[in-house]
Design an enzyme around this catalytic site. Structure first.
Site, PDB file in Angstrom:
ATOM      1  N   SER A  79      61.089  -9.086  24.492  1.00 53.81           N
ATOM      2  CA  SER A  79      59.833  -9.232  25.235  1.00 53.81           C
ATOM      3  C   SER A  79      58.788 -10.021  24.455  1.00 53.81           C
ATOM      4  O   SER A  79      57.602  -9.963  24.779  1.00 53.81           O
ATOM      5  CB  SER A  79      59.284  -7.847  25.595  1.00 53.81           C
ATOM      6  OG  SER A  79      60.159  -7.156  26.453  1.00 53.81           O
ATOM      7  N   HIS A 142      61.607  -0.259  19.321  1.00 51.32           N
ATOM      8  CA  HIS A 142      61.796  -0.437  20.764  1.00 51.32           C
ATOM      9  C   HIS A 142      61.855   0.912  21.488  1.00 51.32           C
ATOM     10  O   HIS A 142      62.114   0.953  22.695  1.00 51.32           O
ATOM     11  CB  HIS A 142      63.103  -1.184  21.038  1.00 51.32           C
ATOM     12  CG  HIS A 142      63.130  -2.607  20.570  1.00 51.32           C
ATOM     13  ND1 HIS A 142      62.105  -3.496  20.840  1.00 51.32           N
ATOM     14  CD2 HIS A 142      64.055  -3.305  19.863  1.00 51.32           C
ATOM     15  CE1 HIS A 142      62.415  -4.683  20.312  1.00 51.32           C
ATOM     16  NE2 HIS A 142      63.578  -4.586  19.714  1.00 51.32           N
ATOM     17  N   SER A 172      67.514 -13.318  28.133  1.00 48.61           N
ATOM     18  CA  SER A 172      67.347 -13.345  26.682  1.00 48.61           C
ATOM     19  C   SER A 172      68.103 -12.206  26.013  1.00 48.61           C
ATOM     20  O   SER A 172      68.731 -12.389  24.950  1.00 48.61           O
ATOM     21  CB  SER A 172      65.852 -13.257  26.332  1.00 48.61           C
ATOM     22  OG  SER A 172      65.655 -13.349  24.941  1.00 48.61           O
TER      23      SER A 172
END
Length: 335
Positions: A79, A142, A172
């Site tokens: 992100s 995360h 991604s």
């Protein structure tokens, strides 16, 4: 028991996990979440897809010391984490470009849950390094809110959260998983696993919603797409959050340093050695210069349009609508 480890019973997953190198995947439920300051009535956090290796570090993270001058960054994977880490570290360290060049980002800003995903070569141990670091510490994770240290909610150091469009994340994250987690499935398979909440750190939508509902006064929320549209504005926003002031010339130098072309060439942040090591270990040395194998790949906001089929785009949009209806107050998080 703080954590429960639940086998994944999805029939497609069970039939294909070995061929896709997902045999260690497991659902992890955190039962110690009463102190999380979240504005969700009757909130019970969902199980999260992680690796069985998380058993080795989960309780250590939950019980770790948190210091008032810590700086934490939290994201769902892919992100804009690395980009924002470099921005934060430089803003907080007097724009020390030389040290940022000489010391790898992983040493300056350790990723504490990494050893809970994969085996790491000695002496690399980010969690151990973070616990031993002198202050001020810069810490990356995360993990969703329920999995963070209990002390975070009382000490309240600065925390930065970054979100990104789900279609960009999916593409991604697929390439990242192929290069660094040795994922052996196709893009189509990975995206469908993500929609089934069976990739590391999923469920994705809950991750963003839970952080958006934290009642945490020392948090800055950023959006990858907004940062791409107006990097100078994002830099100023970060400077204000950390109460730092720089000249226009210094800010321009920082923006240049953070340009994705520069970041791709920066050996302190692009994890080139990790890529080379991993490809060697998995008999893929011929792909070391493949752009899709690089940690910092393209950093685009609409690259997914080139890689996703129309069917996958429609499926991802439907997935988000199923989780977050258009009239939901959370819809803007996923645009």
């Amino acid at each position: 028991m703080t954590f429960e480890y639940i086998d994944i019973e999805d029939p497609v997953f069970k039939a294909t996990c070995r061929e896709r190198n997902e045999e260690d995947y497991v659902l992890v439920r955190c039962n110690d979440y009463a102190n999380v300051p979240i504005n969700l009535p009757n909130w019970t956090p969902d199980p999260v897809c992680l690796s069985r290796r998380f058993e080795q570090i989960g309780q250590t993270i939950k019980d770790m010391e948190v210091r008032p001058d810590d700086v934490w960054i939290v994201t769902y994977p892919k992100s804009g984490t690395t980009w924002t880490q470099e921005l934060i570290w430089l803003v907080c360290n007097g724009l020390d470009f030389q040290r940022a060049k000489d010391v790898p980002l992983d040493a300056r800003f350790p990723f504490i849950d990494l050893s809970g995903l994969r085996d790491l070569p000695e002496p690399f141990n980010p969690l151990r390094d973070a616990l031993a670091m002198s202050s001020p510490r810069f810490i990356k994770t995360h993990l969703p809110p329920a999995f963070l240290p209990n002390a975070l909610w009382t000490v309240r150091p600065k925390l930065v959260y970054v979100r990104r469009n789900p279609k960009s994340v999916a593409v991604s994250y697929y390439h990242h998983s192929v290069s660094l987690h040795c994922y052996r499935g196709s893009l189509d398979q990975f995206v469908r696993s993500m929609m089934n909440e069976l990739v590391y750190y999923s469920p994705y939508h809950k991750h963003l919603i839970e952080y958006s509902e934290l009642r945490y006064p020392n948090m800055l929320s950023l959006c990858f797409e907004d940062m791409k549209r107006d990097l100078p504005g994002a830099i100023r926003q970060v400077c204000r959050f950390f109460d730092k002031s720089y000249t226009e010339e210094q800010l321009a130098a920082l923006a240049h340093h953070l340009d994705f072309g520069q970041m791709r060439q920066n050996t302190a942040v692009n994890r080139r050695q990790w890529i080379e090591y991993n490809l060697q270990q998995t008999n893929r040395p011929d792909r070391v210069n493949d752009n899709d194998m690089q940690f910092i790949r393209r950093g685009e906001t609409d690259g997914w349009k080139r890689e996703l089929t129309g069917e996958l785009i429609e499926a991802l949009d439907r997935w988000t609508l199923d989780r977050v209806p258009k009239d939901s107050k959370y819809a803007a998080l996923f645009q």
